[in-house]
Motif scaffolding. Structure first.
Motif, short mmCIF file in Angstrom:
data_model
loop_
_atom_site.label_atom_id
_atom_site.label_comp_id
_atom_site.label_asym_id
_atom_site.label_seq_id
_atom_site.Cartn_x
_atom_site.Cartn_y
_atom_site.Cartn_z
N GLY A 159 -9.32 -12.44 3.89
CA GLY A 159 -9.49 -11.49 2.91
C GLY A 159 -8.75 -11.89 1.69
O GLY A 159 -8.50 -11.27 0.86
N ALA A 160 -7.72 -13.34 2.92
CA ALA A 160 -6.63 -13.55 1.40
C ALA A 160 -6.96 -13.84 -0.12
O ALA A 160 -7.96 -14.89 0.09
N HIS A 161 -6.32 -13.71 -1.22
CA HIS A 161 -6.30 -13.89 -2.67
C HIS A 161 -8.30 -13.02 -2.49
O HIS A 161 -8.80 -13.91 -3.96
N ILE A 162 -9.18 -12.85 -2.49
CA ILE A 162 -9.66 -11.94 -2.71
C ILE A 162 -9.55 -11.04 -3.53
O ILE A 162 -9.14 -9.34 -2.23
N ARG A 163 -9.91 -10.72 -4.30
CA ARG A 163 -10.05 -8.73 -4.50
C ARG A 163 -11.40 -8.49 -4.94
O ARG A 163 -12.74 -8.90 -4.78
N ARG A 164 -11.33 -7.44 -4.06
CA ARG A 164 -12.66 -6.81 -3.36
C ARG A 164 -13.38 -5.79 -4.53
O ARG A 164 -12.47 -5.32 -5.31
N ARG A 165 -14.91 -5.83 -4.38
CA ARG A 165 -15.73 -4.95 -5.40
C ARG A 165 -15.12 -3.20 -5.81
O ARG A 165 -14.58 -2.74 -4.43
#
Length: 425
Positions: A159-165
């Motif tokens: 999940g690194a550098h992922i902006r979750r919905r």
């Protein structure tokens, strides 16, 4: 009744204006600042709100809470320019680049082990991706296009550098509460949440009327006994700084029914508030007091400057303020009574100004019978210890002031270095 800054250091008093407002008060006693303000705020009926495009709503007061219409972000998105990957294994790792995803891309490419998608900040993350590798952690960065990319540093985890919905806001969440003034940041947050129209109060409409037969427009030729008319300029500017729209600025003489005619003209222009300066004291030519006794009550307020005050309403419900004619007294009175009323008309939950405790630079004689409001300049040279320096008397000193120091009623004088409350302009 709405709350406001407690300017006088005393609690609001209920029932201070009991009885009909049908004639000028002849009671020689003084009333508290908070009592006069309470009466003003009790008379305020907030302006009916209107719908406005959020892009044109900055500076207005929000009258209904805004909840998000969409999730923000609306999809899993990349927080970095780099490469979406599905696991890496040992490093360095050379991956085959199977897609190029700019912001706004609609593709959801499949990623297998050993594959990556070049991706830009804000672009939707492929469903198969487990992390984003910033381009700085690769050999050639973004320059290689769809050529294979070599990763030399691993992401910190899944999940690194992922902006979750919905990680910022979920649809239905409160974005901005009602009763606050819309700043640039707030209108930006509203727009980002998918809301295009908001319910806000329009600007209050104000008429400013100076009184005095001795008044000459600024820049005019002065004869003996005449002075430049400055109060309407001062009060109109204060009203505009408070977010109001000035629809009339005029002056009337000390004789005749000029104040009543000014009210008619103000209401024809759509005014919610009429602010008179001068004509409210105890002299023989107090034209506001002499002509508007059926609409306004006139009192002596326990304050310096600004002891004589008038307030009432016209038959149409227009708020009528009678302020002293001295420019400093008029400005102080505007800050204490008119400005909170204008904010209350908009439905603003915050009626006061920012205040802070600051050391006073000079001794000040206290008055046991009234609160004093002293224009001061804030000396900020020592960030850890601001100092409130009283300015010169008169309009020049007022122009140099950053705010008002509040000296409560007391038998003990204030000494240099003592802390006082300063309300900033």
């Amino acid at each position: 009744m709405r709350s406001a800054t407690n300017w006088g250091g005393v609690p609001p008093l209920s029932g201070a204006y009991a009885g009909p407002m049908s004639a000028p008060s002849v009671d020689d006693r003084m009333i508290e600042v908070a009592a006069h303000l309470a009466t003003v705020l009790e008379a305020v009926v907030p302006i009916v709100p209107e719908m406005r495009d959020v892009a044109a709503a900055r500076g207005r007061v929000l009258r209904h809470p805004v909840v998000a219409a969409v999730d923000v972000p609306g999809f899993d998105s990349s927080a970095m320019d780099g490469f979406a990957v599905r696991g890496l294994g040992e490093l360095p790792a050379t991956l085959r680049v199977v897609a190029d995803l700019p912001a706004g891309a609609v593709d959801d490419p499949r990623l297998d082990a050993g594959e990556a998608a070049r991706i830009m900040t804000g672009a939707p993350v492929p469903s198969d991706a487990t992390a984003i590798v910033p381009f700085e952690d690769t050999v050639h960065g973004l320059a290689g296009g769809l050529d294979p990319v070599t990763v030399v540093a691993a992401p910190r985890g899944v999940g690194a550098h992922i902006r979750r919905r919905g990680s910022d806001v979920r649809a239905g969440d409160l974005v901005v509460a009602d009763g606050v003034r819309l700043t640039a940041a707030r209108v930006g947050a509203i727009a980002a949440s998918g809301v295009g129209m908001v319910s806000v109060a329009r600007a209050p409409r104000v008429a400013v009327v100076s009184t005095g037969s001795e008044l000459v427009p600024p820049g005019g030729v002065l004869r003996r006994g005449q002075i430049p008319e400055s109060n309407s300029v001062l009060l109109a500017a204060l009203a505009e700084e408070a977010g109001a729209e000035v629809v009339l600025r005029t002056s009337v003489g000390d004789e005749g029914d000029g104040p009543r005619r000014a009210i008619v003209a103000a209401e024809a222009a759509g005014a919610d508030v009429v602010v008179f300066s001068g004509g409210v004291s105890a002299g023989a030519y107090e034209v506001v007091k002499n002509t508007l006794g059926d609409l306004m009550r006139f009192d002596r307020v326990r304050m310096q400057p600004g002891k004589p005050q008038g307030f009432g309403r016209s038959a149409a419900g227009t708020l009528l303020f009678g302020l002293p004619g001295n420019p400093v007294s008029a400005a102080v009175s505007f800050e204490l009574f008119v400005r909170p009323a204008l904010r209350a008309l908009e439905g603003d939950v915050d009626l006061g100004r920012e205040s802070l405790r600051v050391a006073l630079a000079a001794d000040r004689r206290a008055r046991p019978e009234r609160v004093q409001y002293v224009p001061v300049r804030l000396d900020r040279r020592d960030p850890a210890r601001w100092i409130a320096v009283p300015t010169a008397n008169g309009t020049r000193g007022l122009g140099e002031a950053d705010g008002l120091a509040v000296i409560p009623p007391s038998i003990d004088d204030v000494r240099a270095g003592d802390l006082v409350t300063v309300t900033r302009w």
